[in-house]
Design a protein around this motif. Structure first.
Motif, short mmCIF file in Angstrom:
data_model
loop_
_atom_site.label_atom_id
_atom_site.label_comp_id
_atom_site.label_asym_id
_atom_site.label_seq_id
_atom_site.Cartn_x
_atom_site.Cartn_y
_atom_site.Cartn_z
N ARG A 1 0.83 -1.21 0.00
CA ARG A 1 0.00 0.00 0.00
C ARG A 1 0.86 1.26 0.00
N VAL A 2 1.88 1.29 0.85
CA VAL A 2 2.72 2.48 0.96
C VAL A 2 3.64 2.61 -0.25
N ALA A 3 4.29 1.53 -0.65
CA ALA A 3 5.26 1.59 -1.75
C ALA A 3 4.61 1.97 -3.07
N PHE A 4 3.36 1.54 -3.28
CA PHE A 4 2.71 1.77 -4.56
C PHE A 4 1.55 2.76 -4.48
N GLY A 5 1.36 3.38 -3.32
CA GLY A 5 0.33 4.40 -3.19
C GLY A 5 -1.08 3.89 -3.39
N ASP A 6 -1.34 2.66 -2.97
CA ASP A 6 -2.65 2.04 -3.14
C ASP A 6 -3.21 1.71 -1.76
N ARG A 7 -3.85 2.68 -1.15
CA ARG A 7 -4.31 2.54 0.24
C ARG A 7 -5.41 1.52 0.45
N THR A 8 -6.09 1.09 -0.61
CA THR A 8 -7.20 0.15 -0.46
C THR A 8 -6.84 -1.28 -0.87
N ALA A 9 -5.58 -1.51 -1.23
CA ALA A 9 -5.17 -2.86 -1.68
C ALA A 9 -5.45 -3.89 -0.59
N GLN A 10 -5.83 -5.07 -1.02
CA GLN A 10 -6.07 -6.21 -0.15
C GLN A 10 -5.19 -7.36 -0.62
N VAL A 11 -5.05 -8.38 0.22
CA VAL A 11 -4.32 -9.59 -0.18
C VAL A 11 -5.02 -10.19 -1.39
N GLY A 12 -4.23 -10.60 -2.35
CA GLY A 12 -4.76 -11.24 -3.56
C GLY A 12 -4.22 -10.56 -4.81
N PRO A 13 -4.75 -10.94 -5.98
CA PRO A 13 -4.30 -10.35 -7.24
C PRO A 13 -4.72 -8.88 -7.29
N GLN A 14 -3.88 -8.06 -7.91
CA GLN A 14 -4.14 -6.63 -8.02
C GLN A 14 -4.49 -6.28 -9.47
N GLU A 15 -5.16 -5.16 -9.64
CA GLU A 15 -5.44 -4.65 -10.99
C GLU A 15 -4.16 -4.14 -11.65
N ARG A 16 -3.25 -3.60 -10.83
CA ARG A 16 -2.00 -3.02 -11.33
C ARG A 16 -1.16 -4.08 -12.04
N THR A 17 -0.53 -3.67 -13.10
CA THR A 17 0.51 -4.46 -13.74
C THR A 17 1.74 -3.57 -13.88
N ILE A 18 2.88 -4.20 -14.00
CA ILE A 18 4.13 -3.48 -14.27
C ILE A 18 4.64 -4.05 -15.58
N GLY A 19 4.42 -3.31 -16.66
CA GLY A 19 4.65 -3.88 -17.98
C GLY A 19 3.68 -5.04 -18.15
N ASP A 20 4.20 -6.21 -18.51
CA ASP A 20 3.36 -7.41 -18.64
C ASP A 20 3.28 -8.22 -17.35
N THR A 21 3.94 -7.77 -16.30
CA THR A 21 3.99 -8.51 -15.03
C THR A 21 2.74 -8.23 -14.20
N ARG A 22 2.07 -9.29 -13.82
CA ARG A 22 0.91 -9.17 -12.92
C ARG A 22 1.42 -9.06 -11.50
N VAL A 23 0.60 -8.50 -10.61
CA VAL A 23 0.98 -8.25 -9.23
C VAL A 23 0.00 -8.95 -8.29
N TRP A 24 0.56 -9.61 -7.27
CA TRP A 24 -0.23 -10.30 -6.24
C TRP A 24 0.31 -9.85 -4.89
N VAL A 25 -0.56 -9.53 -3.97
CA VAL A 25 -0.15 -9.20 -2.61
C VAL A 25 -0.42 -10.40 -1.72
N LEU A 26 0.61 -10.82 -0.99
CA LEU A 26 0.52 -11.96 -0.09
C LEU A 26 0.63 -11.48 1.36
N PRO A 27 0.13 -12.28 2.30
CA PRO A 27 0.30 -11.92 3.71
C PRO A 27 1.76 -12.00 4.12
N ASN A 28 2.14 -11.19 5.06
CA ASN A 28 3.50 -11.18 5.58
C ASN A 28 3.71 -12.45 6.42
#
Length: 163
Positions: A109-136
């Motif tokens: 959330r802090v690194a990418f400025g996405d305050r509402t992100a939840q664990v799981g796949p994200q809408e954001r991509t970096i180029g063709d790379t998909r993004v997933w947030v996992l629990p710590n």
């Protein structure tokens, strides 16, 4: 612990003191990353941190959002997270993994400025790379058990395997 074209590039928050001392990611006893990686099916056996080099043979890698080692992630500043997110974005664009898996929703959330992100796949991509947030996987994260973390890591593994 990175290479071009990985299936999944795991991204921890920052090195803990044990990781900094040993040079091995997620090295602190009690960190559940390695057991969860195995329980979720990413590795055929439980690896210990000193065996992190084997991850590349499975198409996996590890990096961090912030390079500075601390005892706890809450010692990092928002500015360090944002700068780390920018560096990570450049790294992902260069290496082009299939998935970037950020381990820690608050860090993401802090690194990418996405305050509402939840664990799981994200809408954001970096180029063709998909993004997933996992629990710590830190032992300090009592909201997730090894079993529930393994379920979430397993969801990512299935997505990374094309299913």
């Amino acid at each position: 612990m990175v290479a071009d074209g990985l299936r999944v590039l795991f991204c921890g928050i920052n090195p803990g003191l044990m990781t900094a001392a040993t040079g091995h990611h997620f090295a602190r006893p009690g960190n559940r990353f390695w057991p969860v990686l195995h329980l979720s099916g990413f590795t055929p056996r439980l690896l210990n941190p000193a065996e992190q080099g084997e991850l590349l043979s499975y198409g996996l890698g590890i990096t961090n959002v912030v390079a500075r080692a601390t005892a706890r992630a809450d010692e990092l500043t928002a500015e360090e997270y944002v700068a780390g997110g920018q560096s990570l974005t450049a790294k992902v664009k260069r290496l082009r993994p299939g998935w970037l898996a950020v381990v820690g929703v608050t860090a993401y959330r802090v690194a990418f400025g996405d305050r509402t992100a939840q664990v799981g796949p994200q809408e954001r991509t970096i180029g063709d790379t998909r993004v997933w947030v996992l629990p710590n996987p830190s032992g300090l994260n009592a909201h997730w058990t090894a079993a529930t973390m393994a379920e979430e890591f397993g969801r990512l593994r299935r997505a990374a395997d094309g299913g």
